[in-house]
Design an enzyme around this catalytic site. Sequence first.
Site, short mmCIF file in Angstrom:
data_model
loop_
_atom_site.label_atom_id
_atom_site.label_comp_id
_atom_site.label_asym_id
_atom_site.label_seq_id
_atom_site.Cartn_x
_atom_site.Cartn_y
_atom_site.Cartn_z
NE ARG A 101 6.82 39.89 5.71
CZ ARG A 101 5.62 39.52 6.13
NH1 ARG A 101 4.60 40.31 5.93
NH2 ARG A 101 5.44 38.36 6.70
NE ARG A 142 -1.40 46.81 0.33
CZ ARG A 142 -2.00 46.58 1.50
NH1 ARG A 142 -2.35 45.39 1.86
NH2 ARG A 142 -2.21 47.59 2.32
NE ARG A 159 0.21 40.34 3.71
CZ ARG A 159 -0.65 40.90 4.56
NH1 ARG A 159 -0.57 40.64 5.85
NH2 ARG A 159 -1.60 41.69 4.12
CE1 TYR A 196 -4.29 52.71 9.09
CE2 TYR A 196 -4.71 54.25 7.31
CZ TYR A 196 -4.81 52.98 7.84
OH TYR A 196 -5.43 51.99 7.13
CG ASP A 205 2.09 51.11 3.88
OD1 ASP A 205 1.48 50.11 3.48
OD2 ASP A 205 1.59 51.94 4.67
O1 CP3 Z 1 -0.16 48.15 -4.34
C1 CP3 Z 1 1.03 47.78 -4.25
O2 CP3 Z 1 1.40 46.66 -4.67
C2 CP3 Z 1 2.08 48.73 -3.71
C3 CP3 Z 1 2.36 48.69 -2.34
C4 CP3 Z 1 1.36 49.21 -1.31
C5 CP3 Z 1 1.32 48.70 0.00
N1 CP3 Z 1 0.46 49.45 0.72
C6 CP3 Z 1 2.12 47.57 0.46
C7 CP3 Z 1 1.75 46.89 1.73
C8 CP3 Z 1 0.43 50.25 -1.38
C9 CP3 Z 1 0.05 51.12 -2.56
C10 CP3 Z 1 -0.12 50.40 -0.07
C11 CP3 Z 1 -1.10 51.43 0.26
C12 CP3 Z 1 -1.74 51.42 1.59
N2 CP3 Z 1 -1.20 51.09 2.79
C13 CP3 Z 1 -3.05 51.88 1.83
C14 CP3 Z 1 -3.99 52.43 0.79
C15 CP3 Z 1 -4.62 51.36 -0.01
C16 CP3 Z 1 -5.53 50.45 0.75
O3 CP3 Z 1 -5.17 49.28 0.91
O4 CP3 Z 1 -6.62 50.89 1.17
C17 CP3 Z 1 -3.31 51.76 3.20
C18 CP3 Z 1 -4.59 52.11 3.91
C19 CP3 Z 1 -2.11 51.27 3.81
C20 CP3 Z 1 -1.85 51.03 5.25
C21 CP3 Z 1 -1.52 49.63 5.51
N3 CP3 Z 1 -0.33 49.03 5.14
C22 CP3 Z 1 -2.29 48.67 6.18
C23 CP3 Z 1 -3.70 48.92 6.73
C24 CP3 Z 1 -1.56 47.49 6.21
C25 CP3 Z 1 -1.92 46.21 6.93
C26 CP3 Z 1 -2.96 45.45 6.21
C27 CP3 Z 1 -2.34 44.26 5.54
O5 CP3 Z 1 -2.75 43.96 4.40
O6 CP3 Z 1 -1.51 43.63 6.17
C28 CP3 Z 1 -0.35 47.72 5.53
C29 CP3 Z 1 0.73 46.75 5.28
C30 CP3 Z 1 1.15 46.51 3.86
N4 CP3 Z 1 1.31 47.47 2.89
C31 CP3 Z 1 1.51 45.26 3.30
C32 CP3 Z 1 1.89 45.49 1.97
C33 CP3 Z 1 2.40 44.49 0.99
C34 CP3 Z 1 1.54 43.95 4.05
C35 CP3 Z 1 2.79 43.94 4.84
C36 CP3 Z 1 3.34 42.55 5.02
O7 CP3 Z 1 4.12 42.12 4.17
O8 CP3 Z 1 2.97 41.93 6.03
#
Ligand code: CP3
Length: 343
Positions: free
Chosen positions: A33, A20, A24, A146, A70
């Site tokens: 975004r 990540r 944010r 999910y 994602d």
């Molecule tokens: O790592 C990186 O920089 C690459 C981008 C990336 C995102 N999600 C961007 C993201 C990667 C590799 C993921 C993987 C992901 N997504 C996983 C596996 C890794 C982990 O975290 O366990 C999972 C379970 C998800 C599902 C997911 N996406 C959730 C549960 C959420 C909400 C939680 C949160 O942090 O808000 C997301 C949203 C998400 N994916 C964001 C980002 C940058 C936040 C979105 C925003 O900008 O509001």
Amino acid sequence: MILNAFDNIPLKIPPVWFMRQAGRYLPEYLKVREEAGSFLDLCYNPELATKVTLQPINKFDFDAAILFSDILVVPDALGMQVGFIKGEGPKLTPLTSLADIEALDKENFHKNIDLVYQAIKSIRAALPKDKDLIGFCGAPWTLLTYMLGGVGSVDQKIGRLFSYNHPEWMQILLDLLSDILADYLYMQAKNGAQVLKIFDSWAGNLADDEFDKLVVKPTYRLVKALKAKLKAGGLDHVKIIAFPRGAGEKSIYYAKQVDIDGLAFDTSMSLDWIRDAIDANITLQGNLDPLLLVAGGERLKNRVNYICDVMDGRKFIFNLGHGIIPETPQSHVQLVIDTIRNR
Ligand code: CP3
């Protein structure tokens, strides 16, 4: 470069990137975004996805970039309703019947997800040569938590019960996802990804027989098919990292069964244990506590040095044990990178 960490020559200074790392905690990310409209719009906008993927590289000089996307674009491209609610996380209309499973749109998957391939192409073209591009997917089990549950949950109750109550349907879904994800990752490599990471974020709550059925076997099937495709396509230099988060001691069995080049491990794992327990040919990646990164200070510096000391001489990539969180101060990210590189 993180690819160096897969060679047999030990590195004095481990390469570093963060899960990540585009996100944010960066105001410039929030701005893009906003411009994109929504989080999913950003994932499907190759130009803006390229922009945010490069932000942490330009700012902190990480050794690798990870595709901005994602894991849930896969159910989206399979025709499911996927939304990201601000402050709540992802929401899907869950699969509840065999008819729902049969309605998954495998035929149009690659067409529906083509903008991700375009983003990879665009990022690879924009990225400096000495920075590797990491592509990724969610593992079948984590995606299913999910797709069946509709939301993220701490205990994955719905997915785990579904596996006990409908083992045949579960198997259909696991096979379907293993096969489509092998194609998906292969297409990512074909478009420029040099490392492919499989996120199994919810591997940690399963009994050992269910761990074998839901995590190990489907990932084995995925990786086997993927490696065959990479070989046939002349892309067998591409490396595969898997992240069975929370797997604990089951990581030994996992790493023996699944033919991976790298194993990412979470914050709860003991460093000296995993260093010795996992075959030395497998590159390890982990596991700084994202909350210590928020806290900062001498403890952070000392821990970074401790992790590097334990992994000294081991094939190793420095990372967090899970994703960076929004309240992380940027100066702490810089401190970690400086500490590693000034050793
Ligand atoms: O790592 C990186 O920089 C690459 C981008 C990336 C995102 N999600 C961007 C993201 C990667 C590799 C993921 C993987 C992901 N997504 C996983 C596996 C890794 C982990 O975290 O366990 C999972 C379970 C998800 C599902 C997911 N996406 C959730 C549960 C959420 C909400 C939680 C949160 O942090 O808000 C997301 C949203 C998400 N994916 C964001 C980002 C940058 C936040 C979105 C925003 O900008 O509001």
